[in-house]
Enzyme design. Structure first.
Site, mmCIF file in Angstrom:
data_model
loop_
_atom_site.group_PDB
_atom_site.id
_atom_site.type_symbol
_atom_site.label_atom_id
_atom_site.label_comp_id
_atom_site.label_asym_id
_atom_site.label_seq_id
_atom_site.Cartn_x
_atom_site.Cartn_y
_atom_site.Cartn_z
ATOM 1 N N GLU A 79 -26.851 15.354 121.722
ATOM 2 C CA GLU A 79 -26.383 15.397 120.326
ATOM 3 C C GLU A 79 -25.468 14.232 119.953
ATOM 4 O O GLU A 79 -25.316 13.914 118.779
ATOM 5 C CB GLU A 79 -25.707 16.734 120.043
ATOM 6 C CG GLU A 79 -26.744 17.830 119.863
ATOM 7 C CD GLU A 79 -26.126 19.196 119.643
ATOM 8 O OE1 GLU A 79 -25.004 19.270 119.112
ATOM 9 O OE2 GLU A 79 -26.785 20.188 120.022
ATOM 10 N N HIS A 96 -26.024 11.030 120.899
ATOM 11 C CA HIS A 96 -26.974 10.007 120.451
ATOM 12 C C HIS A 96 -27.554 10.382 119.079
ATOM 13 O O HIS A 96 -27.702 9.538 118.197
ATOM 14 C CB HIS A 96 -28.142 9.894 121.437
ATOM 15 C CG HIS A 96 -27.760 9.517 122.828
ATOM 16 N ND1 HIS A 96 -27.828 10.396 123.881
ATOM 17 C CD2 HIS A 96 -27.320 8.348 123.355
ATOM 18 C CE1 HIS A 96 -27.458 9.790 124.990
ATOM 19 N NE2 HIS A 96 -27.130 8.552 124.715
ATOM 20 N N GLU A 129 -17.720 6.318 119.835
ATOM 21 C CA GLU A 129 -16.329 6.156 120.268
ATOM 22 C C GLU A 129 -16.111 6.757 121.648
ATOM 23 O O GLU A 129 -15.090 6.528 122.279
ATOM 24 C CB GLU A 129 -15.390 6.798 119.236
ATOM 25 C CG GLU A 129 -15.336 5.990 117.947
ATOM 26 C CD GLU A 129 -14.670 6.705 116.792
ATOM 27 O OE1 GLU A 129 -14.241 7.874 116.964
ATOM 28 O OE2 GLU A 129 -14.605 6.110 115.696
ATOM 29 N N SER A 149 -22.601 13.884 127.427
ATOM 30 C CA SER A 149 -22.952 12.691 128.196
ATOM 31 C C SER A 149 -24.249 12.970 128.934
ATOM 32 O O SER A 149 -24.492 14.095 129.378
ATOM 33 C CB SER A 149 -21.847 12.398 129.218
ATOM 34 O OG SER A 149 -22.323 11.499 130.214
HETATM 35 P P1 AMP Z 1 -25.708 5.724 126.480
HETATM 36 O O1 AMP Z 1 -27.112 6.214 126.368
HETATM 37 O O2 AMP Z 1 -24.831 6.582 127.327
HETATM 38 O O3 AMP Z 1 -25.648 4.260 126.829
HETATM 39 O O4 AMP Z 1 -25.084 5.838 125.029
HETATM 40 C C1 AMP Z 1 -25.701 5.235 123.921
HETATM 41 C C2 AMP Z 1 -24.770 5.309 122.732
HETATM 42 O O5 AMP Z 1 -24.476 6.678 122.443
HETATM 43 C C3 AMP Z 1 -23.425 4.623 122.986
HETATM 44 O O6 AMP Z 1 -23.030 3.946 121.806
HETATM 45 C C4 AMP Z 1 -22.517 5.771 123.288
HETATM 46 O O7 AMP Z 1 -21.150 5.517 122.987
HETATM 47 C C5 AMP Z 1 -23.075 6.844 122.363
HETATM 48 N N1 AMP Z 1 -22.679 8.163 122.850
HETATM 49 C C6 AMP Z 1 -22.879 8.685 124.096
HETATM 50 N N2 AMP Z 1 -22.324 9.910 124.197
HETATM 51 C C7 AMP Z 1 -21.745 10.166 122.990
HETATM 52 C C8 AMP Z 1 -21.013 11.262 122.466
HETATM 53 N N3 AMP Z 1 -20.742 12.353 123.179
HETATM 54 N N4 AMP Z 1 -20.573 11.173 121.189
HETATM 55 C C9 AMP Z 1 -20.829 10.078 120.438
HETATM 56 N N5 AMP Z 1 -21.512 9.009 120.868
HETATM 57 C C10 AMP Z 1 -21.975 9.051 122.130
#
Ligand code: AMP
Length: 281
Positions: free
Chosen positions: A35, A37, A148, A185
């Protein structure tokens, strides 16, 4: 919605959209979407005519002993999430599409990348900046959306965009949490049931810090101690770092008299989780 794997296909699609005068938003991800993403994709689709989501587990941002191979992947599910959230195009390249074997260009944002996560992950931000600048050049979006949750990454990308004159607006989006407070995450999937409960200690310790700041505490070391004590009360938690830094330059803050980022990284078992909040006076 369409999924493509080559740079050429992305560029063809973007060219068509540009001819129609449409604006483009970009969300870069490593997939296994949740959620957090989804909130970025939704925001991008509210603010742009078209939205591109990149799904790429970027090898250059993983250190030799990190979880590159184990990183969870589920492109079919990701496609459903993207479509529902309003994406128009998924770019899902292979590493060989993104990187020449003899690639020799690096992107280094000095100053903001040595502390916090950069201290223990020395290759991480170089890899992030390289892949994000490549995505920016491939997609040429009007706006790009970052969470963030990865506050240091957001600060680094903003600095890179400023310094390299990318004509792209960087939009920071709030952390999305589970109903019990754990920041969402892709790595939460690694947690056993017991570890999942223990992981709540991250948010709980940050809430205690927030409370003490709201009550007027301005000594960063005292606030850090409150966080560390709470984290240490959980036997499955092992502190990687607890830092309070100036939000504008990520340098350590001692007396808190301007906006600060309170950021933590904690191992729960073998899984390294991060969380943070920004305190503005
Ligand atoms: P990642 O797939 O972990 O590289 O994340 C891709 C994007 O999603 C990055 O800009 C992260 O900061 C954002 N993101 C990941 N988890 C969250 C979260 N719980 N809340 C808001 N944005 C997120």
């Amino acid at each position: 919605m369409n999924t493509v794997h080559s740079i050429k296909e992305v560029r063809n699609e973007i060219k068509k959209w540009r001819k129609e005068g449409l604006t483009v938003g970009l969300v870069t991800t490593m997939g296994f979407l949740h959620e957090g993403h989804e909130s970025l994709i939704k925001r991008a689709s509210e603010e742009n005519d078209r939205v591109v989501v990149s799904i790429f587990v970027n090898p250059t941002q993983f250190g030799p002993n990190e979880d590159l191979e184990a990183y969870p992947r589920d492109i079919k599910r990701d496609e459903t999430v993207c479509e529902k959230a309003g994406a128009n195009l998924i770019f899902n390249p292979d590493p060989s599409e993104m990187y020449y074997d003899d690639a020799s260009t690096t992107v280094n944002v000095a100053g903001l990348t040595e502390g916090l996560c950069g201290a223990k992950r020395p290759v991480h931000f170089g890899g992030v900046c390289l892949v994000v600048s490549k995505f920016f050049n491939i997609v040429t979006p009007d706006r790009a959306y970052f969470g963030e949750k990865d506050a240091q990454q957001l600060a680094v990308i903003k600095r890179m965009v400023r310094d390299l004159n990318f004509d792209i607006e960087i939009v920071g989006c709030p952390i999305v949490r589970e109903s019990d407070g754990l920041a969402r995450s892709s790595r939460n999937i690694y947690l056993s049931n017991e570890e999942r409960k223990a992981a709540l200690i991250l948010n709980k310790s940050l809430n205690l810090a927030k409370q003490s700041l709201n009550e007027g505490e301005r000594d960063a070391n005292k606030v850090k101690d409150i966080i560390i004590e709470k984290l240490n009360s959980e036997s499955l938690a092992k502190v990687d770092y607890v830092e309070i830094v100036d939000s504008s330059n990520l340098k350590p803050a001692f007396n808190i008299n301007k906006p600060v980022l309170v950021a933590i990284a904690v191992y729960i078992g073998k899984t390294r989780l991060i969380d943070n909040f920004t305190f503005k006076m």
